[in-house]
Design a protein around this motif. Structure first.
Motif, PDB file in Angstrom:
ATOM      1  N   GLN A 104       0.825  -1.214   0.000  1.00  0.00           N
ATOM      2  CA  GLN A 104       0.000   0.000   0.000  1.00  0.00           C
ATOM      3  C   GLN A 104       0.858   1.263   0.000  1.00  0.00           C
ATOM      4  O   GLN A 104       0.434   2.309  -0.505  1.00  0.00           O
ATOM      5  CB  GLN A 104      -0.963   0.000   1.203  1.00  0.00           C
ATOM      6  CG  GLN A 104      -0.330   0.241   2.561  1.00  0.00           C
ATOM      7  CD  GLN A 104       0.210  -1.023   3.214  1.00  0.00           C
ATOM      8  OE1 GLN A 104       0.500  -2.002   2.549  1.00  0.00           O
ATOM      9  NE2 GLN A 104       0.330  -0.987   4.545  1.00  0.00           N
ATOM     10  N   VAL A 105       2.062   1.178   0.550  1.00  0.00           N
ATOM     11  CA  VAL A 105       2.962   2.331   0.554  1.00  0.00           C
ATOM     12  C   VAL A 105       3.429   2.622  -0.872  1.00  0.00           C
ATOM     13  O   VAL A 105       3.448   3.784  -1.316  1.00  0.00           O
ATOM     14  CB  VAL A 105       4.177   2.084   1.468  1.00  0.00           C
ATOM     15  CG1 VAL A 105       5.057   3.329   1.526  1.00  0.00           C
ATOM     16  CG2 VAL A 105       3.731   1.677   2.863  1.00  0.00           C
ATOM     17  N   ILE A 106       3.793   1.578  -1.590  1.00  0.00           N
ATOM     18  CA  ILE A 106       4.237   1.729  -2.976  1.00  0.00           C
ATOM     19  C   ILE A 106       3.094   2.285  -3.829  1.00  0.00           C
ATOM     20  O   ILE A 106       3.292   3.206  -4.631  1.00  0.00           O
ATOM     21  CB  ILE A 106       4.702   0.375  -3.555  1.00  0.00           C
ATOM     22  CG1 ILE A 106       5.728  -0.300  -2.638  1.00  0.00           C
ATOM     23  CG2 ILE A 106       5.270   0.571  -4.964  1.00  0.00           C
ATOM     24  CD1 ILE A 106       6.970   0.508  -2.380  1.00  0.00           C
ATOM     25  N   ASP A 107       1.903   1.728  -3.636  1.00  0.00           N
ATOM     26  CA  ASP A 107       0.752   2.184  -4.425  1.00  0.00           C
ATOM     27  C   ASP A 107       0.416   3.644  -4.139  1.00  0.00           C
ATOM     28  O   ASP A 107       0.079   4.411  -5.059  1.00  0.00           O
ATOM     29  CB  ASP A 107      -0.465   1.300  -4.138  1.00  0.00           C
ATOM     30  CG  ASP A 107      -0.302  -0.121  -4.677  1.00  0.00           C
ATOM     31  OD1 ASP A 107       0.517  -0.301  -5.601  1.00  0.00           O
ATOM     32  OD2 ASP A 107      -0.989  -1.032  -4.184  1.00  0.00           O
ATOM     33  N   ALA A 108       0.499   4.039  -2.862  1.00  0.00           N
ATOM     34  CA  ALA A 108       0.195   5.423  -2.499  1.00  0.00           C
ATOM     35  C   ALA A 108       1.223   6.378  -3.096  1.00  0.00           C
ATOM     36  O   ALA A 108       0.868   7.453  -3.616  1.00  0.00           O
ATOM     37  CB  ALA A 108       0.157   5.571  -0.978  1.00  0.00           C
ATOM     38  N   ALA A 109       2.488   5.994  -3.039  1.00  0.00           N
ATOM     39  CA  ALA A 109       3.543   6.836  -3.612  1.00  0.00           C
ATOM     40  C   ALA A 109       3.380   6.944  -5.126  1.00  0.00           C
ATOM     41  O   ALA A 109       3.529   8.036  -5.709  1.00  0.00           O
ATOM     42  CB  ALA A 109       4.918   6.269  -3.263  1.00  0.00           C
ATOM     43  N   LYS A 110       3.062   5.830  -5.760  1.00  0.00           N
ATOM     44  CA  LYS A 110       2.855   5.826  -7.208  1.00  0.00           C
ATOM     45  C   LYS A 110       1.684   6.722  -7.590  1.00  0.00           C
ATOM     46  O   LYS A 110       1.779   7.527  -8.530  1.00  0.00           O
ATOM     47  CB  LYS A 110       2.613   4.397  -7.688  1.00  0.00           C
ATOM     48  CG  LYS A 110       2.276   4.262  -9.174  1.00  0.00           C
ATOM     49  CD  LYS A 110       3.412   4.707 -10.071  1.00  0.00           C
ATOM     50  CE  LYS A 110       3.108   4.359 -11.528  1.00  0.00           C
ATOM     51  NZ  LYS A 110       4.144   4.893 -12.456  1.00  0.00           N
ATOM     52  N   SER A 111       0.573   6.617  -6.858  1.00  0.00           N
ATOM     53  CA  SER A 111      -0.602   7.444  -7.158  1.00  0.00           C
ATOM     54  C   SER A 111      -0.288   8.924  -7.022  1.00  0.00           C
ATOM     55  O   SER A 111      -0.701   9.745  -7.851  1.00  0.00           O
ATOM     56  CB  SER A 111      -1.767   7.066  -6.228  1.00  0.00           C
ATOM     57  OG  SER A 111      -2.201   5.744  -6.471  1.00  0.00           O
ATOM     58  N   ALA A 112       0.463   9.263  -5.969  1.00  0.00           N
ATOM     59  CA  ALA A 112       0.817  10.662  -5.741  1.00  0.00           C
ATOM     60  C   ALA A 112       1.722  11.197  -6.843  1.00  0.00           C
ATOM     61  O   ALA A 112       1.554  12.333  -7.314  1.00  0.00           O
ATOM     62  CB  ALA A 112       1.493  10.814  -4.381  1.00  0.00           C
TER      63      ALA A 112
END
Length: 327
Positions: A104-112
């Protein structure tokens, strides 16, 4: 004296940056790769990582492990992030990766980052940056991360099984595994020190407690008193309980891991194996003595080395829109 120590620290950091630049040039990566096309990319990733790790410091270890597991399978191409499909079982579902956390950390960073610069920054680079930043947040070492990696399109479960070093490995197997990725014996013993943070399920080491050679015996290389302690936590067949890899300081990036290994209290066979080779044993004993510890600087250098494994650059691979799916 304090000024001299500070000057020495900055000098060592400068050496790391120079090494990173030299290595990156050879691999097609470079520091500040996104400076023109997405200048805020690394700051966005850093801010996102801080938000997560400040709330859940225990995520730092699995994020570091995720980067390691990515690089050792098909290179640092983000393949560990891909989901399985109807026609393919991906690395993520291999037994060694089923305990990975922090996607979820990777996904959140990618989305941002995508919201700011669509289609520019790879998931492979984001994973490399998040792993570094997560360790830094818990006051671990900081290392330069050259960027420019592209994302792979292939992720196969059997590749993970065949390439990831096992916690049951002996020193010969470990050296062969690291050598096959272009890493040195020193990288092996240094990166093993990443076990100073994090936890493990009992299944990764209970054979050492109850059935080491198939005769109901214990591992003779493991401290008997430690075996007694571990048996209190892990019963035969226990697949849910977990223990700290570095008891008492599993959230602190320090040299206690090497002190434990030196005392025959390394949790995995792969930890104990470091005492079976003269070079790795010497390093373990050096780091177990705080006055001679160079672990922080060494770890930073070895992480730079690991981050170069099999990278895709230029027109190879792709820049995924979402990290769990190919475009």
């Amino acid at each position: 004296m304090a000024f001299v120590k500070l000057l020495t620290f900055f000098f060592l950091q400068l050496i790391l940056v120079v090494l990173a630049l030299d290595l990156a040039t050879a691999q097609g990566l470079k520091l500040g790769f996104y400076k023109k096309r997405c200048p805020s990319a690394e700051a966005i990733v850093n801010q996102t990582t801080i938000q997560f790790i400040s709330r859940a410091p225990s995520l730092a270890a699995p994020l570091l492990r995720m980067h390691f597991h990515d690089c050792f399978v098909r290179g640092c191409d983000g393949s560990v992030l891909l989901n399985s499909t109807k026609n393919n079982q991906a690395e993520k579902d291999a037994i060694p990766n089923q305990s990975l956390r922090g996607f979820q950390v990777i996904d959140a960073a990618k989305s941002a980052v995508e919201a700011k610069c669509p289609g520019v920054v790879s998931c492979a680079d984001i994973l490399a940056l998040v792993a570094r930043d997560a360790v830094s947040v818990i006051k671990g070492p900081f290392w330069p991360v050259p960027t420019g990696r592209r994302d792979g399109r292939t992720s196969i479960l059997s590749d993970a099984l065949n390439n990831l070093p096992s916690p049951f490995s002996n020193i010969t197997q470990l050296k062969a595994s690291f050598s096959s990725k272009g890493l040195s014996v020193k990288d092996l013993v240094v990166l093993s020190g990443g076990h100073t943070i994090g936890i493990s399920h009992c299944t990764s080491f209970t054979n050492r407690l109850y059935n080491f050679t198939g005769k109901g015996d214990t591992d003779p290389t493991l401290d008997p008193n430690y075996i007694t302690q571990l048996k209190k936590k892990c019963k035969p067949g226990d697949a849910t309980t977990f223990v700290e890899m570095d008891p008492g300081s599993s959230k602190i990036f320090d040299t206690d891991y090497y002190s434990l290994v030196d005392k025959r209290r390394g949790l995995f066979q792969s930890d104990s194996a470091l005492l079976a080779d003269s070079a790795t044993k010497t390093y373990v004993q050096q780091q177990a003595t705080p006055s001679g510890a160079t672990f922080s600087t060494d770890f930073a250098a070895s992480m730079v080395n690991m981050g170069q494994i099999g990278v895709l650059t230029g027109n190879s691979g792709e820049i995924r829109k979402r990290c769990a799916f190919t475009n």
